[in-house]
Design a protein around this motif. Structure first.
Motif, PDB file in Angstrom:
ATOM      1  N   PRO A  39      13.919   1.322  22.814  1.00 51.45           N
ATOM      2  CA  PRO A  39      13.792   0.378  21.691  1.00 51.45           C
ATOM      3  C   PRO A  39      12.338   0.272  21.247  1.00 51.45           C
ATOM      4  N   ALA A  40      12.168   0.226  19.928  1.00 46.89           N
ATOM      5  CA  ALA A  40      10.821   0.055  19.387  1.00 46.89           C
ATOM      6  C   ALA A  40      10.325  -1.349  19.711  1.00 46.89           C
ATOM      7  N   ALA A  41       9.069  -1.472  19.942  1.00 42.91           N
ATOM      8  CA  ALA A  41       8.491  -2.767  20.265  1.00 42.91           C
ATOM      9  C   ALA A  41       8.543  -3.680  19.044  1.00 42.91           C
ATOM     10  N   GLU A  42       8.959  -4.913  19.273  1.00 45.19           N
ATOM     11  CA  GLU A  42       8.958  -5.881  18.184  1.00 45.19           C
ATOM     12  C   GLU A  42       7.523  -6.292  17.878  1.00 45.19           C
ATOM     13  N   PRO A  43       7.250  -6.615  16.629  1.00 44.79           N
ATOM     14  CA  PRO A  43       5.909  -7.131  16.309  1.00 44.79           C
ATOM     15  C   PRO A  43       5.633  -8.391  17.115  1.00 44.79           C
ATOM     16  N   GLU A  44       4.439  -8.496  17.621  1.00 47.65           N
ATOM     17  CA  GLU A  44       4.090  -9.664  18.416  1.00 47.65           C
ATOM     18  C   GLU A  44       4.089 -10.906  17.538  1.00 47.65           C
ATOM     19  N   ARG A  45       4.745 -11.954  18.030  1.00 46.19           N
ATOM     20  CA  ARG A  45       4.794 -13.209  17.280  1.00 46.19           C
ATOM     21  C   ARG A  45       3.469 -13.945  17.421  1.00 46.19           C
ATOM     22  N   THR A  46       2.944 -14.365  16.316  1.00 49.67           N
ATOM     23  CA  THR A  46       1.680 -15.089  16.323  1.00 49.67           C
ATOM     24  C   THR A  46       1.926 -16.578  16.510  1.00 49.67           C
ATOM     25  N   ALA A  47       0.863 -17.310  16.761  1.00 47.91           N
ATOM     26  CA  ALA A  47       0.970 -18.766  16.887  1.00 47.91           C
ATOM     27  C   ALA A  47       1.498 -19.384  15.604  1.00 47.91           C
ATOM     28  N   VAL A  48       1.118 -18.832  14.458  1.00 43.66           N
ATOM     29  CA  VAL A  48       1.608 -19.357  13.177  1.00 43.66           C
ATOM     30  C   VAL A  48       3.104 -19.107  13.042  1.00 43.66           C
ATOM     31  N   ASP A  49       3.585 -17.952  13.491  1.00 50.54           N
ATOM     32  CA  ASP A  49       5.027 -17.678  13.458  1.00 50.54           C
ATOM     33  C   ASP A  49       5.791 -18.727  14.259  1.00 50.54           C
ATOM     34  N   VAL A  50       5.296 -19.011  15.442  1.00 50.75           N
ATOM     35  CA  VAL A  50       5.966 -19.982  16.304  1.00 50.75           C
ATOM     36  C   VAL A  50       5.907 -21.374  15.678  1.00 50.75           C
ATOM     37  N   ALA A  51       4.743 -21.736  15.132  1.00 49.95           N
ATOM     38  CA  ALA A  51       4.597 -23.050  14.517  1.00 49.95           C
ATOM     39  C   ALA A  51       5.512 -23.192  13.305  1.00 49.95           C
ATOM     40  N   THR A  52       5.667 -22.127  12.535  1.00 48.60           N
ATOM     41  CA  THR A  52       6.555 -22.164  11.368  1.00 48.60           C
ATOM     42  C   THR A  52       7.987 -22.411  11.807  1.00 48.60           C
ATOM     43  N   ASP A  53       8.435 -21.666  12.815  1.00 44.41           N
ATOM     44  CA  ASP A  53       9.784 -21.881  13.334  1.00 44.41           C
ATOM     45  C   ASP A  53       9.925 -23.283  13.932  1.00 44.41           C
TER      46      ASP A  53
END
Length: 463
Positions: A39-53
């Motif tokens: 499996p291809a590596a998923e893009p690393e989630r940033t702190a902003v991604d987590v905060a948005t969710d």
């Protein structure tokens, strides 16, 4: 002895993200072999991604907690408050109030112990008590559809309760320690208002025991006069996550929320925390997450992508699982929406030609002779709101049209034409549903629907 007295007596006696994961095969062999795919590596989630969710996740419970705080300035917890008149433009506590029923509201704090709800025989009158946990999921209904019209008693207990219970009362376990009870009692017509009030006055809510010793901490006390606006969450910036952390401490979330909450813990968001006082880079990520999360919710609300048609259906209202975005959308346009078997909701912001609904224009809603499909015990209505989802004053004080509206004129074939505009139709105002100047929103409600796939007629612009 009344039903409430009998049940209380028996109790006293008893006391003696989702994103699709792509896969790719990597050819790592030379000339003679191919390795198994990886499996291809998923893009690393940033702190902003987590905060948005995290903002999307927290939107509904923070909205509900703020609504609760505002209302507790007027009524204490575990106390039943009756609205003695149907909603009007002054009703601005909860978005999209209906004008079909009298509301009976209570905010339950089960740290004080179980609460007993009793209601009288309702006969042919529709009524419903809806129970929502702090995360806005509906966990029970009591009333015409769910439990019948006979007099009844129901005891609501906190999570994991194993203490004494009153004999003769049905038990409802709340998933959270704080809950919202919304009672709705049908008003057939203005001449029926006093009779509906008489039924409403027979509802009773009673706390049964002393406070629970091992309960989690309560939600923060209200600051009457300075409570933050339930309709303006993004204005609080990173402090939004302080409010969410307080909710998590007071009401442990369901296990399914664990994966996202584990990520949020890395940003300092967790039970009883104060993430807005964290490291500067983390606080900056939280602030950006609020902005992006708000945009994500508003884009979905404004675009109507939840339906793909003129009428958007809140088909999953009341049961969201981990669909936090849909939960946030419903909190924005219909906080307190019931489960679809109890009532369905359709929302329209555009006309059949795709243009935004505007009061200066005129629109025709043509309902078929057989009308919307509802149970004989149910009813339907279509209501006009401003863009903020609150009622707007009009010269005839009519905010909805439905199957009980007096004086409506039907066509020769029995079809019902409703004229929606800021001006009455030339033919007269019998079937006029006034709209405010500028943009407006329509909400169609079907109580006890018999066909949940049915869609209301599209508002068609008229020359």
């Amino acid at each position: 002895m009344s039903l409430q007295e009998r049940v209380l007596a028996s109790y006293t006696d008893g006391m003696a993200g989702t994103a699709a994961r792509a896969a790719a095969a990597l050819a790592v062999g030379l000339l003679t072999a191919c390795a198994a795919p990886h499996p291809a590596a998923e893009p690393e989630r940033t702190a902003v991604d987590v905060a948005t969710d995290g903002y999307v996740y927290g939107y509904a419970p923070v909205t509900l907690a703020r609504t609760r705080a505002n209302m507790l300035c007027l009524l204490p917890v575990n106390r039943l408050h009756h609205q003695s008149a149907t909603a009007d433009p002054t009703s601005r506590v909860v978005v999209a109030p209906n004008v079909d029923t009298l509301y009976s509201i209570a905010w339950l704090d089960l740290r004080e112990g179980p609460v007993l709800l009793t209601h009288p025989e309702a006969g042919d009158r529709y009524f419903d008590f809806q129970f929502l946990d702090i995360y806005t999921d509906v966990f029970a209904n009591v009333g015409t559809r769910a439990t019948g019209s006979a007099a009844g008693a129901h005891v609501v207990v906190p999570p994991g309760w194993n203490g004494p219970l009153p004999a003769g009362a049905a038990v409802i376990e709340s998933p959270t320690w704080d809950a919202w009870m919304i009672g709705r009692t049908l008003v057939e017509a203005q001449t029926d208002l006093e009779a509906a009030r008489a039924v409403q006055r027979q509802y009773s809510l009673t706390v049964l025991t002393a406070p629970v010793a091992d309960a989690p901490p309560p939600l923060p006390p209200t600051a009457c006069g300075s409570n933050p606006d339930p309709q303006a969450l993004a204005a609080s910036g990173p402090q939004f996550f302080d409010e969410l952390s307080a909710i998590l401490a007071a009401n442990p979330p369901p296990p399914a929320d664990g994966p996202l909450l584990d990520e949020l813990a890395g940003l300092g968001v967790g039970p009883g925390a104060r993430p807005s006082a964290g490291p500067a880079d983390t606080v900056a990520a939280l602030a950006t997450g609020v902005i992006r999360g708000e945009r994500r919710i508003r884009d979905l609300v404004d675009s109507g992508e939840q339906s793909g048609a003129v009428w958007g259906s809140l088909a999953t209202a009341g049961r969201y699982g981990t669909d936090y975005l849909q939960r946030a959308v419903v909190a924005t346009i219909g906080l307190g929406a019931n489960v679809p078997e109890e009532s369905t909701y359709h929302v329209a912001r555009t006309a059949a030609d795709g243009s935004a609904l505007r009061g200066e224009a005129g629109y025709l809603l043509r309902f078929p002779p057989e009308g919307p499909p509802v149970d004989d015990r149910g009813f339907w209505s279509v209501t006009v709101y401003g863009p903020d989802m609150f009622l707007v004053a009009n010269p005839v004080d009519r905010y909805a049209v439905g199957d009980r509206t007096p004086g409506l004129v039907r066509g020769p074939d029995g079809a019902l034409d409703v004229w929606v505009s800021s001006r009455p139709p030339v033919s007269g105002g019998s079937n006029w549903l006034p709209a405010p100047p500028g943009e407006f929103v329509l909400m169609f409600r079907s109580y006890l629907p018999t066909d949940r796939a049915w869609t209301p007629p599209e508002p068609t612009p008229q020359p």
